[in-house]
Enzyme design. Structure first.
Site, PDB file in Angstrom:
ATOM      1  N   PRO A  27      59.928  32.911  26.059  1.00 54.34           N
ATOM      2  CA  PRO A  27      60.404  34.233  25.643  1.00 54.34           C
ATOM      3  C   PRO A  27      61.310  34.053  24.435  1.00 54.34           C
ATOM      4  CG  PRO A  27      61.668  33.443  27.541  1.00 54.34           C
ATOM      5  CD  PRO A  27      60.625  32.404  27.248  1.00 54.34           C
ATOM      6  N   MET A  28      61.091  34.830  23.394  1.00 55.36           N
ATOM      7  CA  MET A  28      61.979  34.769  22.218  1.00 55.36           C
ATOM      8  C   MET A  28      62.226  36.189  21.727  1.00 55.36           C
ATOM      9  SD  MET A  28      60.648  31.424  20.114  1.00 55.36           S
ATOM     10  CE  MET A  28      58.914  31.772  20.361  1.00 55.36           C
ATOM     11  N   CYS A 118      70.385  32.771  28.490  1.00 59.16           N
ATOM     12  CA  CYS A 118      70.703  33.386  27.201  1.00 59.16           C
ATOM     13  C   CYS A 118      72.180  33.186  26.861  1.00 59.16           C
ATOM     14  CB  CYS A 118      70.363  34.874  27.224  1.00 59.16           C
ATOM     15  SG  CYS A 118      70.596  35.616  25.619  1.00 59.16           S
ATOM     16  N   GLY A 243      58.687  27.183  22.460  1.00 61.22           N
ATOM     17  CA  GLY A 243      59.353  28.331  21.856  1.00 61.22           C
ATOM     18  C   GLY A 243      59.234  28.256  20.350  1.00 61.22           C
TER      19      GLY A 243
HETATM   20  C1  LIG Z   1      65.154  33.781  18.551  1.00 60.03           C
HETATM   21  C2  LIG Z   1      65.171  33.332  19.984  1.00 60.03           C
HETATM   22  C3  LIG Z   1      65.152  34.276  20.993  1.00 60.03           C
HETATM   23  C4  LIG Z   1      65.179  33.879  22.331  1.00 60.03           C
HETATM   24  N1  LIG Z   1      65.093  34.831  23.326  1.00 60.03           N
HETATM   25  C5  LIG Z   1      65.031  34.427  24.627  1.00 60.03           C
HETATM   26  C6  LIG Z   1      64.810  35.373  25.672  1.00 60.03           C
HETATM   27  O1  LIG Z   1      64.620  36.576  25.449  1.00 60.03           O
HETATM   28  N2  LIG Z   1      64.793  34.909  26.950  1.00 60.03           N
HETATM   29  C7  LIG Z   1      64.970  33.572  27.239  1.00 60.03           C
HETATM   30  O2  LIG Z   1      64.939  33.193  28.410  1.00 60.03           O
HETATM   31  N3  LIG Z   1      65.144  32.661  26.264  1.00 60.03           N
HETATM   32  C8  LIG Z   1      65.157  33.057  24.984  1.00 60.03           C
HETATM   33  N4  LIG Z   1      65.267  32.115  24.002  1.00 60.03           N
HETATM   34  C9  LIG Z   1      65.279  30.682  24.357  1.00 60.03           C
HETATM   35  C10 LIG Z   1      63.854  30.119  24.307  1.00 60.03           C
HETATM   36  O3  LIG Z   1      63.042  30.729  25.287  1.00 60.03           O
HETATM   37  C11 LIG Z   1      63.857  28.581  24.541  1.00 60.03           C
HETATM   38  O4  LIG Z   1      64.421  28.311  25.802  1.00 60.03           O
HETATM   39  C12 LIG Z   1      64.641  27.835  23.478  1.00 60.03           C
HETATM   40  O5  LIG Z   1      64.340  28.312  22.176  1.00 60.03           O
HETATM   41  C13 LIG Z   1      64.359  26.316  23.534  1.00 60.03           C
HETATM   42  O6  LIG Z   1      62.990  26.054  23.397  1.00 60.03           O
HETATM   43  P1  LIG Z   1      62.331  25.593  21.985  1.00 60.03           P
HETATM   44  O7  LIG Z   1      63.077  24.371  21.526  1.00 60.03           O
HETATM   45  O8  LIG Z   1      60.893  25.338  22.318  1.00 60.03           O
HETATM   46  O9  LIG Z   1      62.534  26.725  21.016  1.00 60.03           O
HETATM   47  C14 LIG Z   1      65.244  32.493  22.663  1.00 60.03           C
HETATM   48  C15 LIG Z   1      65.249  31.545  21.642  1.00 60.03           C
HETATM   49  C16 LIG Z   1      65.200  31.953  20.304  1.00 60.03           C
HETATM   50  C17 LIG Z   1      65.173  30.896  19.236  1.00 60.03           C
END
Ligand SMILES: Cc1cc2nc3c(=O)[nH]c(=O)nc-3n(C[C@H](O)[C@H](O)[C@H](O)COP(=O)(O)O)c2cc1C
Length: 338
Positions: A27-28, A118, A243
């Site tokens: 989720p992002m 978050c 993500g």
């Molecule tokens: C712009 C952005 C928005 C995010 N929004 C959420 C969210 O709505 N819910 C959530 O559980 N994590 C959110 N995250 C965290 C990501 O789901 C993920 O855990 C984190 O980016 C680490 O994974 P990655 O290194 O693959 O990006 C967000 C991350 C980013 C960068």
């Protein structure tokens, strides 16, 4: 398949065979909306995805808001290409979260994911997300109340960081999540105070995997198939969440599955971004062209983060004030393929 509950679509991939790991889109917020979930899942290789977080504060979330965040609920809770979409809720009040989860399931949600990761100040200030990591029993309470309110066939998962400020608390947190009755757990390998630095600690994800019997989805810094293999080796996990990797490299799922042999060509990448921009510009967002412009700047920036050769493109598009201007810089790149 006859006699299989709809949520089996979600359950089955979460216990994947070792040779075919589960791959889930993270989720992002502000990035992975229904348009992006549709485009990325249609490329193939993705098993599951999830909405951006839906905040539950002060009152249960009304149906209209749930449907806006997860329009897939109108068509069986899956993306147009059939990938199940979990509904992610964020809140600290067990009764309100549980009631909202029940509404979402009534609308057709195949599963509920609870956000305890978050780090945003606005969210933590109102008692949600990673703020709850300071008190593991609160995770148990929110998960337990939600679990109790839903049919047993509907999975309830939780997404956490390693801890609030102490990465070793992941062990206690994982146990607290399991005690609440969660179906599985996603762990982003950083604490809340670490935000996005230093690199994700996959070794501590392994420690959590060792103390619980529910499946664990490993998350953090999985930007390439090679990182996925290393993470698999360190954690022993069979399920992984991409993500920013998918933001940077939209064909990451295909690449990780071996359908593609590397990141897309510039032509394919630019073509994807133009298609995305056009979809957002035609969407129901309040100011769709502006939203498309701003979102596309983010996608080009992510592209440049992974490919230095795209830095000049980002330096150009970040100054664009109108969407057609930005698209005019992408079109020649995409058209080289024709
Ligand atoms: C712009 C952005 C928005 C995010 N929004 C959420 C969210 O709505 N819910 C959530 O559980 N994590 C959110 N995250 C965290 C990501 O789901 C993920 O855990 C984190 O980016 C680490 O994974 P990655 O290194 O693959 O990006 C967000 C991350 C980013 C960068």
């Amino acid at each position: 398949m006859q006699g299989v509950e709809p949520s089996a679509k979600v359950w089955a991939p979460v216990r994947p065979p070792a040779e075919r790991p589960l791959l889930m889109l993270a989720p992002m917020e502000g990035i992975s909306d229904a348009i992006v979930r549709d485009l990325l899942s249609s490329l193939g290789g993705m098993d599951l995805c999830v909405t951006e977080f839906i905040r539950v504060a002060h009152r249960p979330v009304p149906k209209k808001v749930l449907l806006e965040a997860c329009p897939e609920l109108k068509s069986g809770g899956v993306t147009p290409s059939g990938v199940p979409v979990l509904v992610q809720l964020l809140g600290g009040d067990p009764a309100l979260v549980a009631q909202t989860a029940e509404t979402a399931v009534g609308l057709g949600a195949l599963g509920i994911d609870l956000n305890f990761g978050c780090p945003a100040k606005a969210v933590n200030g109102s008692d949600g997300g990673a703020a709850l990591l300071r008190c593991p029993s609160r995770l148990t309470d929110v998960i337990g109340a939600t679990r109790a309110r839903l049919p047993a066939t509907v999975p309830v998962s939780a997404k956490i960081r390693l801890g609030y400020d102490d990465p070793d608390s992941v062990v206690e947190l994982a146990k607290a999540v399991e005690a609440g009755g969660a179906s599985w757990l996603t762990i982003h390998g950083r604490t809340k105070v670490q935000m996005y630095q230093p690199s994700a600690d996959w070794h501590r994800i392994r420690r959590a995997i060792e103390v619980v019997s529910i499946p664990v989805i490993a998350n953090g810094d999985l930007f390439t198939p090679e990182a996925l293999t290393r993470c698999q080796g360190i954690t022993g996990a069979r399920a992984f969440m991409f993500g920013r990797g998918a933001f940077r490299t939209p064909n990451l799922f295909r690449w990780a599955r071996g359908f593609d042999h590397g990141p897309w060509s510039s032509e394919a990448h630019a073509g994807f971004l133009i298609n995305l921009a056009e979809r957002i510009a035609r969407s129901g967002y309040r100011d769709p062209e502006r939203t498309a412009l701003n979102r596309l700047k983010g996608w080009v920036r992510a592209w440049a983060d992974g490919d230095e050769g795209r830095v000049p493109l980002f330096d150009t598009v970040k100054r664009c004030h109108e969407l057609p201007q930005l698209l005019a810089h992408l079109r020649p790149l995409a058209e080289r393929a024709a």
